[in-house]
Design an enzyme around this catalytic site. Structure first.
Site, PDB file in Angstrom:
ATOM      1  N   ASP A  83      48.157 -11.951  -5.785  1.00 33.03           N
ATOM      2  CA  ASP A  83      47.427 -11.762  -7.041  1.00 33.03           C
ATOM      3  C   ASP A  83      47.566 -10.296  -7.470  1.00 33.03           C
ATOM      4  O   ASP A  83      47.457  -9.373  -6.651  1.00 33.03           O
ATOM      5  CB  ASP A  83      45.953 -12.124  -6.849  1.00 33.03           C
ATOM      6  CG  ASP A  83      45.222 -12.280  -8.168  1.00 33.03           C
ATOM      7  OD1 ASP A  83      44.795 -13.407  -8.479  1.00 33.03           O
ATOM      8  OD2 ASP A  83      45.056 -11.262  -8.888  1.00 33.03           O
ATOM      9  N   HIS A 137      46.275 -22.951 -10.124  1.00 37.22           N
ATOM     10  CA  HIS A 137      46.578 -22.029  -9.039  1.00 37.22           C
ATOM     11  C   HIS A 137      45.426 -22.056  -8.045  1.00 37.22           C
ATOM     12  O   HIS A 137      44.256 -22.036  -8.425  1.00 37.22           O
ATOM     13  CB  HIS A 137      46.812 -20.597  -9.552  1.00 37.22           C
ATOM     14  CG  HIS A 137      45.807 -20.136 -10.553  1.00 37.22           C
ATOM     15  ND1 HIS A 137      45.823 -20.540 -11.863  1.00 37.22           N
ATOM     16  CD2 HIS A 137      44.741 -19.321 -10.433  1.00 37.22           C
ATOM     17  CE1 HIS A 137      44.811 -19.990 -12.513  1.00 37.22           C
ATOM     18  NE2 HIS A 137      44.128 -19.253 -11.661  1.00 37.22           N
ATOM     19  N   GLY A 189      35.801 -19.095 -15.187  1.00 32.58           N
ATOM     20  CA  GLY A 189      36.627 -17.891 -15.275  1.00 32.58           C
ATOM     21  C   GLY A 189      38.117 -18.152 -15.195  1.00 32.58           C
ATOM     22  O   GLY A 189      38.896 -17.234 -14.922  1.00 32.58           O
TER      23      GLY A 189
HETATM   24  P1  DGP Z   1      41.918 -17.337 -12.768  1.00 31.22           P
HETATM   25  O1  DGP Z   1      40.894 -16.369 -13.252  1.00 31.22           O
HETATM   26  O2  DGP Z   1      41.366 -18.283 -11.712  1.00 31.22           O
HETATM   27  O3  DGP Z   1      42.630 -18.065 -13.887  1.00 31.22           O
HETATM   28  O4  DGP Z   1      42.992 -16.472 -11.978  1.00 31.22           O
HETATM   29  C1  DGP Z   1      44.112 -15.912 -12.560  1.00 31.22           C
HETATM   30  C2  DGP Z   1      44.611 -14.875 -11.600  1.00 31.22           C
HETATM   31  O5  DGP Z   1      45.946 -14.545 -11.944  1.00 31.22           O
HETATM   32  C3  DGP Z   1      43.833 -13.573 -11.629  1.00 31.22           C
HETATM   33  O6  DGP Z   1      43.196 -13.387 -10.367  1.00 31.22           O
HETATM   34  C4  DGP Z   1      44.854 -12.498 -11.878  1.00 31.22           C
HETATM   35  C5  DGP Z   1      46.171 -13.198 -11.646  1.00 31.22           C
HETATM   36  N1  DGP Z   1      47.252 -12.766 -12.519  1.00 31.22           N
HETATM   37  C6  DGP Z   1      47.226 -12.693 -13.868  1.00 31.22           C
HETATM   38  N2  DGP Z   1      48.414 -12.271 -14.339  1.00 31.22           N
HETATM   39  C7  DGP Z   1      49.220 -12.095 -13.247  1.00 31.22           C
HETATM   40  C8  DGP Z   1      50.567 -11.660 -13.092  1.00 31.22           C
HETATM   41  O7  DGP Z   1      51.302 -11.390 -14.049  1.00 31.22           O
HETATM   42  N3  DGP Z   1      51.032 -11.571 -11.822  1.00 31.22           N
HETATM   43  C9  DGP Z   1      50.250 -11.874 -10.730  1.00 31.22           C
HETATM   44  N4  DGP Z   1      50.810 -11.757  -9.532  1.00 31.22           N
HETATM   45  N5  DGP Z   1      48.978 -12.305 -10.846  1.00 31.22           N
HETATM   46  C10 DGP Z   1      48.468 -12.397 -12.093  1.00 31.22           C
END
Ligand code: DGP
Length: 123
Positions: free
Chosen positions: A40, A109, A102
């Site tokens: 993340d 995911h 959220g």
């Molecule tokens: P949620 O809030 O459950 O939809 O989680 C989305 C997650 O995705 C958040 O913890 C941050 C992560 N995230 C968002 N954009 C990116 C990205 O471009 N790369 C990575 N590795 N993670 C990302």
């Protein structure tokens, strides 16, 4: 390299579909036949990995209904990553679903969190 198989769906505007396809970089820690696990970008614990299906499903309920074996693969992949990361003392798996929970990326995911004691209930 992780492009979805022909029977898997893709959303051209989806961030995680682009990560799966290798079009946007990510720190990939594990792949299975159906899933990709990457760190993340905004970690909430020493280990914070997202496990996503190679195909596009908007949330946990959708993948469980439309492709139950791929939903199960998310969980077994998370288990394998937890072992790889040495999370022998425990870890948490979370599917945020919808605005109140959220969810910000609408490609399902599974959050894998570990490496520190985690409080309950979450905020
Ligand atoms: P949620 O809030 O459950 O939809 O989680 C989305 C997650 O995705 C958040 O913890 C941050 C992560 N995230 C968002 N954009 C990116 C990205 O471009 N790369 C990575 N590795 N993670 C990302």
């Amino acid at each position: 390299m992780n492009a979805p198989a022909p029977d898997q769906t893709r959303d051209e505007n989806c961030l995680f579909c682009k990560i799966v396809a290798g079009e946007i970089p990510a720190q990939i820690v594990h792949t299975s036949d159906h899933s990709v696990a990457f760190r993340d970008v905004n970690p909430q614990a020493p280990t914070h990995v997202l496990v996503v299906p190679k195909g596009h499903y908007p949330n946990a309920g959708a993948i469980a209904q439309q492709a139950p074996s791929m939903a199960a693969d998310l969980i077994t992949t998370a288990r394998d990553v937890a072992a790889q990361e040495g999370l022998d003392n425990g870890y948490r798996l979370v599917f945020n679903t919808g605005e109140d929970a959220g969810q910000t990326v609408f490609h399902v995911h599974l959050h894998l969190l570990g490496g520190r004691p985690l409080e309950w209930p979450p905020g």
